[in-house]
Motif scaffolding. Structure first.
Motif, PDB file in Angstrom:
ATOM      1  N   GLU A  49       0.774  -1.052  -0.003  1.00 12.19           N
ATOM      2  CA  GLU A  49       0.013  -0.131  -0.139  1.00 12.19           C
ATOM      3  C   GLU A  49       0.926   1.338  -0.136  1.00 12.19           C
ATOM      4  O   GLU A  49       1.841   1.396   0.758  1.00 12.19           O
ATOM      5  CB  GLU A  49      -0.938   0.084   1.196  1.00 12.19           C
ATOM      6  CG  GLU A  49      -2.127  -0.883   1.175  1.00 12.19           C
ATOM      7  CD  GLU A  49      -2.916  -0.718   2.288  1.00 12.19           C
ATOM      8  OE1 GLU A  49      -4.087  -0.789   2.053  1.00 12.19           O
ATOM      9  OE2 GLU A  49      -2.486  -0.605   3.540  1.00 12.19           O
ATOM     10  N   VAL A  51       0.572   5.649   0.147  1.00  8.69           N
ATOM     11  CA  VAL A  51      -0.195   6.600   0.543  1.00  8.69           C
ATOM     12  C   VAL A  51       0.493   7.657   0.082  1.00  8.69           C
ATOM     13  O   VAL A  51       1.602   8.152   0.491  1.00  8.69           O
ATOM     14  CB  VAL A  51      -0.398   6.692   2.264  1.00  8.69           C
ATOM     15  CG1 VAL A  51      -1.237   8.167   2.500  1.00  8.69           C
ATOM     16  CG2 VAL A  51      -1.237   5.439   2.664  1.00  8.69           C
ATOM     17  N   VAL A 443      -3.262  13.592   6.459  1.00  7.75           N
ATOM     18  CA  VAL A 443      -3.782  12.343   5.923  1.00  7.75           C
ATOM     19  C   VAL A 443      -5.091  12.118   6.020  1.00  7.75           C
ATOM     20  O   VAL A 443      -5.818  12.525   6.963  1.00  7.75           O
ATOM     21  CB  VAL A 443      -3.240  10.991   6.410  1.00  7.75           C
ATOM     22  CG1 VAL A 443      -3.501   9.847   5.888  1.00  7.75           C
ATOM     23  CG2 VAL A 443      -1.545  11.250   6.605  1.00  7.75           C
ATOM     24  N   SER A 444      -6.091  11.814   4.756  1.00 10.47           N
ATOM     25  CA  SER A 444      -7.675  11.591   4.660  1.00 10.47           C
ATOM     26  C   SER A 444      -8.133  10.804   5.730  1.00 10.47           C
ATOM     27  O   SER A 444      -7.110   9.749   6.048  1.00 10.47           O
ATOM     28  CB  SER A 444      -7.936  11.529   3.315  1.00 10.47           C
ATOM     29  OG  SER A 444      -7.693  10.065   3.106  1.00 10.47           O
ATOM     30  N   TYR A 446      -9.874   8.228   4.908  1.00  9.96           N
ATOM     31  CA  TYR A 446      -9.384   6.789   4.247  1.00  9.96           C
ATOM     32  C   TYR A 446      -8.176   6.146   4.248  1.00  9.96           C
ATOM     33  O   TYR A 446      -7.944   4.919   4.034  1.00  9.96           O
ATOM     34  CB  TYR A 446      -9.842   7.154   2.775  1.00  9.96           C
ATOM     35  CG  TYR A 446     -11.274   7.564   2.469  1.00  9.96           C
ATOM     36  CD1 TYR A 446     -12.459   6.814   2.888  1.00  9.96           C
ATOM     37  CD2 TYR A 446     -11.116   9.000   2.036  1.00  9.96           C
ATOM     38  CE1 TYR A 446     -13.648   7.455   2.428  1.00  9.96           C
ATOM     39  CE2 TYR A 446     -12.506   9.616   1.595  1.00  9.96           C
ATOM     40  CZ  TYR A 446     -13.737   8.720   1.828  1.00  9.96           C
ATOM     41  OH  TYR A 446     -14.969   9.325   1.811  1.00  9.96           O
ATOM     42  N   ASP A 447      -7.122   7.039   4.601  1.00 14.05           N
ATOM     43  CA  ASP A 447      -5.842   6.647   4.657  1.00 14.05           C
ATOM     44  C   ASP A 447      -5.089   6.506   6.008  1.00 14.05           C
ATOM     45  O   ASP A 447      -4.126   5.801   6.175  1.00 14.05           O
ATOM     46  CB  ASP A 447      -4.963   7.360   3.643  1.00 14.05           C
ATOM     47  CG  ASP A 447      -5.365   7.180   2.327  1.00 14.05           C
ATOM     48  OD1 ASP A 447      -5.972   6.041   1.903  1.00 14.05           O
ATOM     49  OD2 ASP A 447      -5.102   8.276   1.539  1.00 14.05           O
ATOM     50  N   TYR A 448      -5.574   7.311   7.036  1.00  9.04           N
ATOM     51  CA  TYR A 448      -4.839   7.487   8.320  1.00  9.04           C
ATOM     52  C   TYR A 448      -4.727   5.977   8.940  1.00  9.04           C
ATOM     53  O   TYR A 448      -3.673   5.966   9.465  1.00  9.04           O
ATOM     54  CB  TYR A 448      -5.467   8.341   9.073  1.00  9.04           C
ATOM     55  CG  TYR A 448      -7.011   8.052   9.958  1.00  9.04           C
ATOM     56  CD1 TYR A 448      -6.501   7.129  11.073  1.00  9.04           C
ATOM     57  CD2 TYR A 448      -7.930   8.276   9.490  1.00  9.04           C
ATOM     58  CE1 TYR A 448      -7.685   6.757  11.737  1.00  9.04           C
ATOM     59  CE2 TYR A 448      -9.272   7.909  10.090  1.00  9.04           C
ATOM     60  CZ  TYR A 448      -8.919   7.134  11.380  1.00  9.04           C
ATOM     61  OH  TYR A 448     -10.021   6.648  12.102  1.00  9.04           O
ATOM     62  N   LYS A 450      -3.598   3.372   7.467  1.00  3.81           N
ATOM     63  CA  LYS A 450      -2.835   2.711   6.973  1.00  3.81           C
ATOM     64  C   LYS A 450      -1.436   3.456   7.364  1.00  3.81           C
ATOM     65  O   LYS A 450      -0.258   2.406   7.200  1.00  3.81           O
ATOM     66  CB  LYS A 450      -3.021   2.812   5.527  1.00  3.81           C
ATOM     67  CG  LYS A 450      -4.346   2.348   4.948  1.00  3.81           C
ATOM     68  CD  LYS A 450      -4.447   2.721   3.212  1.00  3.81           C
ATOM     69  CE  LYS A 450      -5.740   2.168   2.589  1.00  3.81           C
ATOM     70  NZ  LYS A 450      -5.827   2.628   1.361  1.00  3.81           N
ATOM     71  N   ALA A 512       3.341   2.169   2.944  1.00  2.00           N
ATOM     72  CA  ALA A 512       2.478   1.320   4.231  1.00  2.00           C
ATOM     73  C   ALA A 512       2.582   0.132   4.329  1.00  2.00           C
ATOM     74  O   ALA A 512       3.866  -0.483   4.099  1.00  2.00           O
ATOM     75  CB  ALA A 512       1.098   2.023   4.203  1.00  2.00           C
TER      76      ALA A 512
END
Length: 603
Positions: A49, A51, A443-444, A446-448, A450, A512
C-alpha cells in the motif's frame, strides 16, 4: 477513477467481442456461438500500500535566543532568512557597563565580608564577656564574704581597744587621785569624763558611717553601675542592629533599607550617649566615697600608736602601752592604725561589691551576642552579595562570548538591531535547524489507518528527491474548509542538504503495509458493494458473482484473503453482459484482439 476507466474500456471491448460474435454468426450464417468474455487469473505475489500526501517542509528543531545580559548590541551578523553554520558568532555586546557592574559587585563582596567578620567578632566578644562574668561571680561573692568578716573583726578590735583604753585611763586617774589633791582629782575626773564623751561621740559617728552612710553609698554606687551595664548592653544591641542594617542596605540599597539604616544609626548614637552618661555618673560617684570618721577628731589628747597587721585584728595590751598610771593620764591610745585598716577594708569591700554587682549585671543581662538565627541571616546576606558578584562576573563572561549558532539553520523572527540596548531575557531571534528537517502532512480519513510510525517514505521537493520516515502521527483530527476529516503526521527527512528550503511544499509517498506471497487480483476486477467486495467468475459457463475478502491494496493489485485462490479465472469486464448469463472465456488470441479493439475504440 482507475477502476472506472477500466470499466469503460471493458464495455468497449465487450462491444467489439459482441461484434465479433455477430460477425461469426452473421457472416457464416452458421450456428450461433456463446458470447466471450476476457478473463484473468489470480496470481501469487506481493502487494504494498502506498499513501500519497502533500505537506510543508519544516524544521524539527528550533531555538529562540534571548539576551543573557543588559547591554548595548555591538554587532548583528545576520538578517531574517539567512542561512548560518554551527558556531557562527551572531551577536556581539558592548562590555563597558558589564565590567563596571562587576567591579562594583566585587567591592560589595569585600565590604560585606568585613561587616560579617566585624559582627561575628563583636558577638563572640560579648558572649565571652558574659561567660567570664559568670565565672567571676562565685569568686567575688567569696571575696566579699571574707572582706566582710575581716571588717567585722577590725571593728570588734577597735571597740575592745577603745574600751580598754577608757578603763585604763580611769584606773590611772583613780590611782593618781589617791596621791593628788582634791583639785587634781577633780581635774582628772573631768578629763576622764571628757575622754568618755569623746569615745561615745566617736562610736556614734562610726556607727552612723557603718550602718547608714557607707551602705547608702554602696547601694547607690551599685545602682549606678547596674545602670551603666544596662546602658552598655543597649549600646551593644544598637550597634549590632546598625551593622545588620548596614549589611542589608549594601545588599539592597533601596529607600526602605536606607531609612532603616538611618534609624539604626540614630538609635546607636543615642545609646552611646546614654552609656557614656551612665559611665560618668558611676565614676563620679565612685570617686566621691564618704570618709570614715577619725578618732582624733573627737579626742583631746593623742595616744600611742596601735599596731595591727591589717588581717587578724590583734594589738598590744593596753597596760603595756600606758605603763604606769601616771603615764595614762597624760597620753591616750593611738587607734589610727586600726582605723586606717577599717577604712581600707571598707573601701576594698565597696570595690568588691561594686565589681560583684557589675559581673552579676553582665552575667544576668540579656545577651548582646548574635543569636544563631542572626548569624545565619548575616551569613546568608553575605552569600547573596557573593552570588550577586558571581552573577555579575558571569554576565561579563556571557557578554564576552556573545551569541553563537548552536547548529546549522535559518534565522527567523529577528527582533534585534545593531546599536540597540537589550535587557536580560529579551527575545532576539529564532534559529531553525536545517540538519533536522521534516514534512508536515495531512492524511485523509480513508488513509490514516494505513499510516504507522516507522514507515519509510519518498519525498519530492522541487526536482530533488529524498528518503524519510514517519516519525509522528497526531491522535487529534482536524477538519478542513471542505469539511473533510484529516489527521496530521510528520515525515522526517533522512539526509537533508543545503538545497532544502523551509516552508516550501513537498510531495510524500509513504510505503504503508506490505503483504508478500499472497493471492492477488488486478485492482480493476474488484468491485465494492454495500455488502463488501466481489468479482465475477464463470462457473459452469454462467456468469456468477463471487464475494471475496480483501486485504491491502496498491494502485494495481488487491490482496484477496478469501473467496478466490491462486489460478482461479476472474472476468476482467462484463461489458453489456449480466450476472446469470451464459458465456465462455475468450481465447488468449481473442483477448489480444479484444485489446486491439479497445485501443481502436479509444482512438
Amino acid at each position: 477513477m482507475k477502476k472506472g476507466k477500466k470499466i469503460v474500456i471493458g464495455i468497449v471491448a465487450a462491444a467489439v467481442v459482441a461484434g465479433g460474435v455477430y460477425l461469426v454468426t452473421g457472416g457464416t450464417g452458421g450456428e450461433a456461438q456463446l458470447p466471450q468474455v476476457s478473463v484473468t487469473k489470480a496470481e501469487t505475489g506481493d502487494v504494498e500500500e502506498i499513501v500519497d500526501a502533500t505537506g510543508t517542509v519544516v524544521s524539527d528543531e528550533q531555538k529562540t535566543f534571548y539576551s543573557p545580559v543588559n547591554a548595548q548590541v555591538k554587532k548583528v551578523s545576520f538578517a531574517d532568512g539567512d542561512s548560518v553554520s554551527e558556531g557562527t558568532k551572531l551577536v556581539e555586546f558592548e562590555l563597558k557597563d558589564l565590567e563596571r557592574d562587576n567591579q562594583k559587585a566585587e567591592l560589595n563582596v569585600k565590604s560585606g565580608e568585613y561587616d560579617y567578620k566585624n559582627s561575628i567578632n563583636k558577638s563572640n566578644q560579648a558572649d565571652q564577656k558574659q561567660k567570664d562574668a559568670k565565672s567571676k561571680v562565685a569568686t567575688l561573692e567569696q571575696q566579699v564574704k571574707d572582706k566582710q568578716n575581716y571588717l567585722a573583726s577590725l571593728k570588734s578590735q577597735l571597740s575592745a581597744v577603745q574600751s580598754q583604753a577608757a578603763a585604763d585611763a580611769q584606773a590611772a586617774a583613780q590611782a593618781q587621785a589617791a596621791q593628788a589633791a582634791a583639785e587634781a582629782q577633780a581635774k582628772a575626773d573631768a578629763q576622764a569624763q571628757a575622754e568618755a564623751e569623746s569615745q561615745r561621740a566617736y562610736a556614734d559617728a562610726l556607727n552612723t558611717y557603718q550602718t547608714k552612710t557607707l551602705p547608702a553609698y554602696q547601694k547607690e554606687l551599685g545602682e549606678l553601675n547596674t545602670a551603666y551595664i544596662k546602658a552598655q548592653g543597649v549600646y551593644n544591641q544598637a550597634d549590632t542592629a546598625y551593622q545588620m542594617a548596614f549589611a542589608q542596605w549594601q545588599a539592597d540599597p533601596s529607600d526602605e533599607n536606607a531609612q532603616a539604616l538611618d534609624d539604626a544609626e540614630a538609635a546607636r548614637s543615642q545609646a552611646e550617649i546614654d552609656s557614656q552618661q551612665a559611665k560618668e555618673a558611676y565614676e563620679n560617684k565612685k570617686a566621691d566615697q564618704p570618709q570614715m570618721p577619725e578618732y582624733a577628731d573627737f579626742a583631746s589628747t593623742g595616744q600611742e600608736d596601735f599596731v595591727t597587721d591589717g588581717t587578724e585584728g590583734s594589738g598590744q595590751n593596753l597596760t603595756d602601752q600606758v605603763g604606769d598610771p601616771s603615764a595614762a593620764v597624760s597620753t591616750s591610745v593611738d587607734t589610727s592604725g586600726i582605723e586606717n585598716a577599717i577604712e581600707q577594708a571598707s573601701s576594698d569591700l565597696a570595690d568588691l561589691q561594686s565589681d560583684l554587682a557589675t559581673q552579676k549585671s553582665i552575667a544576668e543581662a540579656d545577651s548582646t551576642s548574635l543569636t544563631k538565627e542572626e548569624k545565619e541571616k548575616l551569613r546568608l546576606t553575605n552569600n547573596l552579595t557573593e552570588l550577586d558578584a558571581k552573577s555579575a562576573k558571569e554576565l561579563v563572561a556571557e557578554g564576552k562570548k556573545g551569541i553563537k549558532a548552536d547548529f546549522n539553520g535559518v534565522i527567523s523572527k529577528t527582533a534585534v538591531q545593531q546599536g540597540a540596548t537589550v535587557t536580560q531575557g529579551m527575545e532576539l531571534f529564532t534559529l531553525q535547524s536545517t540538519d533536522k528537517v521534516s514534512v508536515d502532512i495531512n492524511v485523509s480519513k480513508y488513509d490514516y489507518a494505513k499510516v504507522k510510525e516507522g514507515q519509510t517514505a519518498d519525498i519530492t521537493i522541487g526536482d530533488k528527491k529524498y528518503t524519510g520516515k514517519v516519525t509522528k502521527i497526531s491522535h487529534l483530527a482536524t477538519t478542513n474548509e471542505k469539511g473533510s476529516t484529516l489527521i496530521s503526521a510528520t515525515v522526517s527527512i533522512d539526509k537533508p542538504d543545503e538545497d532544502i528550503f523551509l516552508g516550501v511544499d513537498a510531495k510524500v509517498k509513504i510505503y504503508a503495509e506490505k503483504a508478500e506471497n499472497v493471492v492477488t487480483l488486478p485492482a480493476g476486477v474488484v468491485n465494492i458493494g454495500k455488502d463488501g467486495s466481489f468479482c465475477y467468475v464463470l462457473k459452469d459457463g454462467v456468469i456468477t458473482r463471487q464475494d471475496i475478502t480483501t486485504g491491502i491494496s496498491s494502485e494495481d493489485a488487491v490482496e484477496v484473503t478469501d473467496g478466490i485462490k491462486a489460478g482461479d479465472e476472474v472476468i476482467e469486464d462484463l461489458g453489456s453482459l449480466e450476472e446469470g448469463m451464459t458465456a465462455q472465456a475468450a481465447p488468449a488470441d481473442s483477448s489480444d484482439g479484444t485489446a486491439d479493439a479497445e485501443e481502436t475504440a479509444n482512438e
